[in-house]
Design a protein around this motif. Structure first.
Motif, PDB file in Angstrom:
ATOM      1  N   UNK A 128       0.819  -1.209   0.000  1.00  0.00           N
ATOM      2  CA  UNK A 128       0.000   0.000   0.000  1.00  0.00           C
ATOM      3  C   UNK A 128       0.856   1.263   0.000  1.00  0.00           C
ATOM      4  N   UNK A 129       0.315   2.314  -0.592  1.00  0.00           N
ATOM      5  CA  UNK A 129       0.975   3.616  -0.521  1.00  0.00           C
ATOM      6  C   UNK A 129       1.016   4.071   0.936  1.00  0.00           C
ATOM      7  N   UNK A 130       2.178   4.471   1.431  1.00  0.00           N
ATOM      8  CA  UNK A 130       2.258   4.861   2.842  1.00  0.00           C
ATOM      9  C   UNK A 130       1.375   6.055   3.191  1.00  0.00           C
ATOM     10  N   UNK A 131       1.196   6.982   2.235  1.00  0.00           N
ATOM     11  CA  UNK A 131       0.383   8.166   2.518  1.00  0.00           C
ATOM     12  C   UNK A 131      -1.092   7.866   2.701  1.00  0.00           C
ATOM     13  N   UNK A 132      -1.526   6.673   2.287  1.00  0.00           N
ATOM     14  CA  UNK A 132      -2.902   6.238   2.525  1.00  0.00           C
ATOM     15  C   UNK A 132      -2.978   5.244   3.677  1.00  0.00           C
ATOM     16  N   UNK A 133      -2.008   4.324   3.723  1.00  0.00           N
ATOM     17  CA  UNK A 133      -2.055   3.257   4.725  1.00  0.00           C
ATOM     18  C   UNK A 133      -1.752   3.773   6.123  1.00  0.00           C
ATOM     19  N   UNK A 134      -0.748   4.618   6.254  1.00  0.00           N
ATOM     20  CA  UNK A 134      -0.329   5.060   7.592  1.00  0.00           C
ATOM     21  C   UNK A 134      -1.428   5.825   8.328  1.00  0.00           C
ATOM     22  N   UNK A 135      -2.135   6.769   7.678  1.00  0.00           N
ATOM     23  CA  UNK A 135      -3.206   7.451   8.406  1.00  0.00           C
ATOM     24  C   UNK A 135      -4.355   6.531   8.796  1.00  0.00           C
ATOM     25  N   UNK A 136      -4.502   5.406   8.073  1.00  0.00           N
ATOM     26  CA  UNK A 136      -5.578   4.472   8.397  1.00  0.00           C
ATOM     27  C   UNK A 136      -5.246   3.529   9.526  1.00  0.00           C
ATOM     28  N   UNK A 137      -4.009   3.580  10.017  1.00  0.00           N
ATOM     29  CA  UNK A 137      -3.561   2.676  11.078  1.00  0.00           C
ATOM     30  C   UNK A 137      -3.414   3.449  12.385  1.00  0.00           C
ATOM     31  N   UNK A 138      -4.136   3.014  13.397  1.00  0.00           N
ATOM     32  CA  UNK A 138      -4.108   3.684  14.698  1.00  0.00           C
ATOM     33  C   UNK A 138      -3.707   2.654  15.747  1.00  0.00           C
ATOM     34  N   UNK A 139      -2.571   2.912  16.411  1.00  0.00           N
ATOM     35  CA  UNK A 139      -2.083   2.011  17.468  1.00  0.00           C
ATOM     36  C   UNK A 139      -2.003   0.561  16.989  1.00  0.00           C
ATOM     37  N   UNK A 140      -1.550   0.398  15.765  1.00  0.00           N
ATOM     38  CA  UNK A 140      -1.343  -0.939  15.231  1.00  0.00           C
ATOM     39  C   UNK A 140      -2.557  -1.593  14.613  1.00  0.00           C
ATOM     40  N   UNK A 141      -3.722  -0.977  14.707  1.00  0.00           N
ATOM     41  CA  UNK A 141      -4.945  -1.518  14.116  1.00  0.00           C
ATOM     42  C   UNK A 141      -5.259  -0.761  12.824  1.00  0.00           C
ATOM     43  N   UNK A 142      -5.627  -1.494  11.778  1.00  0.00           N
ATOM     44  CA  UNK A 142      -5.936  -0.880  10.484  1.00  0.00           C
ATOM     45  C   UNK A 142      -7.449  -0.632  10.397  1.00  0.00           C
ATOM     46  N   UNK A 143      -7.819   0.644  10.515  1.00  0.00           N
ATOM     47  CA  UNK A 143      -9.228   1.012  10.432  1.00  0.00           C
ATOM     48  C   UNK A 143      -9.598   1.541   9.046  1.00  0.00           C
ATOM     49  N   UNK A 144      -8.646   2.130   8.341  1.00  0.00           N
ATOM     50  CA  UNK A 144      -8.909   2.688   7.021  1.00  0.00           C
ATOM     51  C   UNK A 144      -8.198   1.880   5.947  1.00  0.00           C
ATOM     52  N   UNK A 145      -8.930   1.438   4.936  1.00  0.00           N
ATOM     53  CA  UNK A 145      -8.357   0.685   3.825  1.00  0.00           C
ATOM     54  C   UNK A 145      -8.116   1.652   2.665  1.00  0.00           C
ATOM     55  N   UNK A 146      -6.876   1.785   2.183  1.00  0.00           N
ATOM     56  CA  UNK A 146      -6.579   2.745   1.114  1.00  0.00           C
ATOM     57  C   UNK A 146      -7.439   2.509  -0.128  1.00  0.00           C
ATOM     58  N   UNK A 147      -7.957   3.635  -0.685  1.00  0.00           N
ATOM     59  CA  UNK A 147      -8.778   3.525  -1.893  1.00  0.00           C
ATOM     60  C   UNK A 147      -8.094   4.198  -3.079  1.00  0.00           C
ATOM     61  N   UNK A 148      -7.797   5.480  -2.993  1.00  0.00           N
ATOM     62  CA  UNK A 148      -7.093   6.135  -4.097  1.00  0.00           C
ATOM     63  C   UNK A 148      -6.271   7.294  -3.560  1.00  0.00           C
ATOM     64  N   UNK A 149      -5.318   7.732  -4.371  1.00  0.00           N
ATOM     65  CA  UNK A 149      -4.420   8.810  -3.948  1.00  0.00           C
ATOM     66  C   UNK A 149      -4.266   9.849  -5.056  1.00  0.00           C
ATOM     67  N   UNK A 150      -3.896  11.050  -4.628  1.00  0.00           N
ATOM     68  CA  UNK A 150      -3.508  12.114  -5.551  1.00  0.00           C
ATOM     69  C   UNK A 150      -2.454  12.961  -4.851  1.00  0.00           C
ATOM     70  N   UNK A 151      -1.487  13.432  -5.588  1.00  0.00           N
ATOM     71  CA  UNK A 151      -0.455  14.277  -4.984  1.00  0.00           C
ATOM     72  C   UNK A 151       0.073  15.263  -6.015  1.00  0.00           C
ATOM     73  N   UNK A 152       0.866  16.173  -5.557  1.00  0.00           N
ATOM     74  CA  UNK A 152       1.361  17.248  -6.412  1.00  0.00           C
ATOM     75  C   UNK A 152       2.533  16.808  -7.279  1.00  0.00           C
ATOM     76  N   UNK A 153       2.586  17.412  -8.449  1.00  0.00           N
ATOM     77  CA  UNK A 153       3.706  17.278  -9.377  1.00  0.00           C
ATOM     78  C   UNK A 153       4.038  18.682  -9.853  1.00  0.00           C
TER      79      UNK A 153
END
Length: 422
Positions: A128-153
């Protein structure tokens, strides 16, 4: 975080609840019968096209004859209060799309289903992209499953690059500065970078090894005054000084796409979808726009970037939680990730899927940066920071001559005050 720049950038948490438009059971097949389970899904406006939702619904229901989908489109404005209320009451949907940086706030309520088992067993979380996966993980539990990403270029004007004798985009920060200096002059502006574009600054801070805030024992403290974070601000100041962007406002005031559309600006930092806004304002730029990842400190890899986008959550009190897990597995799986990325010009949720956008210059540049994507500090109080963001005036203070270390200490204290768990 709803960083749907224009991202989907985090416009968070107005207090009014808004009515939802409903796309109900678009592909419901006769013969499924009244015994079918109806999974209610909240998706956010403009995250996926009507066509995508209808195609997904049709095929999902044909493959899962015991599940029907009731997809309801939500407005971003007021969604924080609406989701929080639904999590408390247990009368809400079975599956919800949320901004990636909002997961911690919802998890604090204790109303989210722990999806750790599913994320490891069925969804290949290691890629998983870290910018989606890391915010979805709280205290070792995965509550948010990454769906899509967008970032600057970096979006650039190919004609202006050619006129300045630049034959290929820069791959290092040093070359980026050199090229931008070359682009100035002759009526050209080398870059337009607003003084308070704190998302872009965040990438430079992370690239230097710094943080916006640091966590210890569950508490967050501002970290803008670390040597690494100050180096990131120093680079931002050097780059911003090569253009004529305002020092006391962000990229939306004025809209940088409109400035770029004037035709004399060589570069802006934005999500690739901004190109469509530029072309709407100035169709004569069609075929003249290019994209490259924000350069890093070395040519080995691009800069770290802020990742905006969405995660999928399931309320702990969802009436049809197990069926909702089946829907998540489909939306987050390879087939529909590929379809969503190609339909919406998003970065798919796994680094191993970056190849599905090959040939799309803007999306490919975005995917290259997304591999080093980050999100804002995973504090449930980060929304309060963004409501009255002390990073923005800090940037203006430095750009207008205040000592960076002094300004950073002041901003870090304000960040700490906002992040204290009251």
């Amino acid at each position: 975080m709803k960083n749907r720049p224009g991202p989907r950038c985090t416009a968070l948490l107005a207090a009014t609840a808004l009515a939802a438009t409903t796309l109900t059971g678009c592909g419901y097949l006769p013969g499924t019968g009244d015994s079918a389970t109806t999974v209610t899904v909240w998706l956010m406006k403009d995250s996926a096209s009507d066509g995508f939702v209808q195609r997904f619904t049709r095929q999902f229901e044909s493959e899962h004859k015991n599940i029907r989908l009731d997809v309801r489109i939500q407005e971003w404005g007021g969604i924080g209060a609406k989701v929080t209320g639904a999590l408390r009451s247990g009368d809400g949907p079975d599956l919800i799309e949320v901004g990636n940086t909002q997961v911690a706030m919802y998890a604090q309520s204790g109303g989210l289903r722990d999806l750790t088992l599913e994320s490891v067993r069925d969804l290949g979380s290691k890629d998983w992209l870290p910018g989606l996966a890391d915010p979805g993980s709280i205290n070792g539990a995965q509550y948010g499953i990454p769906w899509y990403a967008a970032n600057r270029v970096v979006i650039y004007n190919k004609d202006l690059f050619r006129d300045a004798g630049i034959t290929e985009p820069p791959r290092t920060r040093a070359q980026w500065i050199t090229d931008t200096e070359k682009l100035n002059g002759g009526g050209r502006q080398g870059i337009y970078l607003a003084g308070q574009d704190w998302y872009t600054l965040s990438g430079f801070i992370w690239d230097e090894g710094g943080e916006l805030a640091e966590e210890a024992g569950g508490n967050y403290t501002g970290a803008l005054d670390s040597p690494a974070a100050i180096r990131g601000m120093d680079f931002y100041k050097e780059l911003q000084g090569l253009g004529r962007g305002p020092k006391n406002s962000d990229e939306a005031h004025p809209q940088q796409a409109d400035v770029f559309a004037g035709g004399d600006v060589a570069q802006i930092v934005a999500v690739p979808g901004t190109a469509q806004t530029i072309l709407k304002s100035n169709p004569q730029l069609k075929g003249r726009l290019g994209f490259f990842p924000i350069p890093g400190r070395t040519a080995a890899r691009p800069s770290a970037v802020f990742t905006g986008g969405s995660d999928l959550i399931i309320p702990d009190k969802a009436r049809h939680g197990d069926a909702a897990v089946t829907v998540v597995e489909a939306l987050a799986g390879r087939k529909w990730q590929t379809e969503l990325a190609r339909t919406m010009s998003y970065v798919p949720n796994k680094t191993t899927l970056a190849g599905v956008v090959k040939g799309e210059e803007g999306t490919a540049a975005m995917a290259a940066g997304a591999a080093r994507g980050r999100a804002t500090p995973n504090s449930p109080r980060w929304a309060a920071v963004e409501a009255d963001n002390p990073i923005k005036p800090y940037m203006t203070d430095v750009l207008t001559g205040e000592d960076a270390a002094t300004a950073a200490r002041k901003a870090s204290k304000l960040l700490t005050d906002e992040l204290v768990d009251r």
